[in-house]
Scaffold this motif. Structure first.
Motif, PDB file in Angstrom:
ATOM      1  N   GLY A   1      52.441  42.671 -10.201  1.00 20.31           N
ATOM      2  CA  GLY A   1      52.418  44.129 -10.089  1.00 20.31           C
ATOM      3  C   GLY A   1      51.502  44.587  -8.971  1.00 20.31           C
ATOM      4  N   ARG A   2      50.334  43.956  -8.866  1.00 25.08           N
ATOM      5  CA  ARG A   2      49.390  44.297  -7.788  1.00 25.08           C
ATOM      6  C   ARG A   2      49.990  43.989  -6.425  1.00 25.08           C
ATOM      7  NH1 ARG A   2      45.188  41.127 -10.964  1.00 25.08           N
ATOM      8  NH2 ARG A   2      44.129  42.684 -12.242  1.00 25.08           N
ATOM      9  N   LYS A   3      50.638  42.819  -6.306  1.00 26.17           N
ATOM     10  CA  LYS A   3      51.250  42.444  -5.022  1.00 26.17           C
ATOM     11  C   LYS A   3      52.341  43.428  -4.628  1.00 26.17           C
ATOM     12  CE  LYS A   3      50.391  37.494  -5.181  1.00 26.17           C
ATOM     13  NZ  LYS A   3      50.970  36.163  -5.359  1.00 26.17           N
ATOM     14  N   LEU A   4      53.189  43.782  -5.593  1.00 22.81           N
ATOM     15  CA  LEU A   4      54.243  44.759  -5.305  1.00 22.81           C
ATOM     16  C   LEU A   4      53.649  46.099  -4.893  1.00 22.81           C
ATOM     17  CD1 LEU A   4      56.888  44.183  -8.131  1.00 22.81           C
ATOM     18  CD2 LEU A   4      57.291  44.076  -5.680  1.00 22.81           C
ATOM     19  N   LEU A   5      52.647  46.524  -5.620  1.00 23.49           N
ATOM     20  CA  LEU A   5      51.994  47.799  -5.335  1.00 23.49           C
ATOM     21  C   LEU A   5      51.352  47.771  -3.945  1.00 23.49           C
ATOM     22  CD1 LEU A   5      51.523  50.501  -6.727  1.00 23.49           C
ATOM     23  CD2 LEU A   5      49.432  49.572  -7.690  1.00 23.49           C
ATOM     24  N   LYS A   6      50.682  46.676  -3.637  1.00 25.02           N
ATOM     25  CA  LYS A   6      50.039  46.541  -2.332  1.00 25.02           C
ATOM     26  C   LYS A   6      51.068  46.598  -1.211  1.00 25.02           C
ATOM     27  CE  LYS A   6      46.912  43.505   0.239  1.00 25.02           C
ATOM     28  NZ  LYS A   6      46.136  42.275   0.203  1.00 25.02           N
ATOM     29  N   SER A   7      52.191  45.905  -1.378  1.00 20.18           N
ATOM     30  CA  SER A   7      53.210  45.924  -0.320  1.00 20.18           C
ATOM     31  C   SER A   7      53.864  47.309  -0.210  1.00 20.18           C
ATOM     32  CB  SER A   7      54.260  44.837  -0.552  1.00 20.18           C
ATOM     33  OG  SER A   7      55.024  45.117  -1.704  1.00 20.18           O
ATOM     34  N   MET A   8      54.052  47.978  -1.335  1.00 27.55           N
ATOM     35  CA  MET A   8      54.634  49.323  -1.289  1.00 27.55           C
ATOM     36  C   MET A   8      53.692  50.293  -0.579  1.00 27.55           C
ATOM     37  SD  MET A   8      56.114  49.397  -5.174  1.00 27.55           S
ATOM     38  CE  MET A   8      56.681  51.074  -5.206  1.00 27.55           C
ATOM     39  N   LEU A   9      52.410  50.196  -0.869  1.00 30.38           N
ATOM     40  CA  LEU A   9      51.431  51.099  -0.259  1.00 30.38           C
ATOM     41  C   LEU A   9      51.234  50.755   1.218  1.00 30.38           C
ATOM     42  CD1 LEU A   9      48.861  51.373  -3.161  1.00 30.38           C
ATOM     43  CD2 LEU A   9      50.481  53.122  -2.401  1.00 30.38           C
ATOM     44  N   ALA A  10      51.319  49.472   1.567  1.00 26.26           N
ATOM     45  CA  ALA A  10      51.196  49.076   2.963  1.00 26.26           C
ATOM     46  C   ALA A  10      52.355  49.625   3.782  1.00 26.26           C
ATOM     47  CB  ALA A  10      51.137  47.556   3.077  1.00 26.26           C
ATOM     48  N   GLU A  11      53.549  49.643   3.197  1.00 22.98           N
ATOM     49  CA  GLU A  11      54.714  50.209   3.886  1.00 22.98           C
ATOM     50  C   GLU A  11      54.511  51.695   4.148  1.00 22.98           C
ATOM     51  OE1 GLU A  11      58.173  49.414   1.539  1.00 22.98           O
ATOM     52  OE2 GLU A  11      57.961  47.244   1.747  1.00 22.98           O
ATOM     53  N   ASP A  12      53.905  52.408   3.209  1.00 21.40           N
ATOM     54  CA  ASP A  12      53.649  53.832   3.391  1.00 21.40           C
ATOM     55  C   ASP A  12      52.647  54.103   4.506  1.00 21.40           C
ATOM     56  OD1 ASP A  12      55.397  54.490   1.401  1.00 21.40           O
ATOM     57  OD2 ASP A  12      53.846  54.820  -0.133  1.00 21.40           O
ATOM     58  N   LEU A  13      51.721  53.155   4.736  1.00 15.46           N
ATOM     59  CA  LEU A  13      50.685  53.353   5.742  1.00 15.46           C
ATOM     60  C   LEU A  13      51.153  52.991   7.147  1.00 15.46           C
ATOM     61  CD1 LEU A  13      47.578  52.006   3.801  1.00 15.46           C
ATOM     62  CD2 LEU A  13      48.207  54.380   4.207  1.00 15.46           C
ATOM     63  N   GLU A  14      52.204  52.181   7.248  1.00 15.31           N
ATOM     64  CA  GLU A  14      52.687  51.776   8.573  1.00 15.31           C
ATOM     65  C   GLU A  14      53.330  52.959   9.289  1.00 15.31           C
ATOM     66  OE1 GLU A  14      55.316  48.485   8.044  1.00 15.31           O
ATOM     67  OE2 GLU A  14      53.717  47.150   7.391  1.00 15.31           O
TER      68      GLU A  14
END
Length: 158
Positions: free
Chosen positions: A144-157
């Motif tokens: 869940g943390r990994k998915l959340l981190k990748s989702m939030l990283a996509e928003d920041l790009e």
């Protein structure tokens, strides 16, 4: 140990609502879940070992009820959580982004993240509440943390 329904609701109503909302993803079903949970508490004259046991029981009942509601046929015609976003108030703009990302996670990850971070349950307590192993809870938290981190990283790009 037993609290009055009013006192139990005052202490745990918001937490029961949050757990239900993380599964149902809409206010109406979460409200129904809260009502059903405290109705069951009222009608079952059970004694609890301590407040932690009572809280765990309420959350377990709410989780089960919320899952039943989400599986119901009529639920498919309800308002989505995205439409409910306009009614929510967030202190910081990034809180909205985090909430949206968490709500997009699969239920099994969303639920363990909610219990771990918002309810401050230990891995052992989550495993007990969800009737699963500690290893399963640990892996769901990690994924869940990994998915959340990748989702939030996509928003920041950009």
């Amino acid at each position: 140990m037993r609290l009055s329904v009013d006192e139990a609701f005052r202490r745990y109503g918001d937490r029961v609502f949050s757990a239900a909302f993380s599964i149902c993803r809409n206010r109406e079903d979460a409200d129904d879940t809260v009502q059903d949970t405290f109705l069951k508490y009222h009608t079952q004259n059970l004694e609890y070992m301590d407040e932690a046991h009572l809280k765990a029981w309420l959350l377990r009942v709410a989780i089960n009820r919320a899952k039943d509601i989400t599986a119901a046929f009529w639920r498919r015609n309800r308002v989505s959580w995205e439409e409910y976003m306009d009614e929510l108030e967030f202190v910081q703009p990034e809180d909205r982004t985090l909430f949206q990302a968490v709500m997009q996670l699969p239920e099994k990850y969303r639920l363990v993240l909610h219990l771990y971070y918002y309810e401050e349950y230990s891995i052992a307590e989550i495993a007990s509440t969800l009737h699963s192993s500690q290893g399963t809870v640990k892996s769901q938290l990690s994924r869940g943390r990994k998915l959340l981190k990748s989702m939030l990283a996509e928003d920041l790009e950009p």
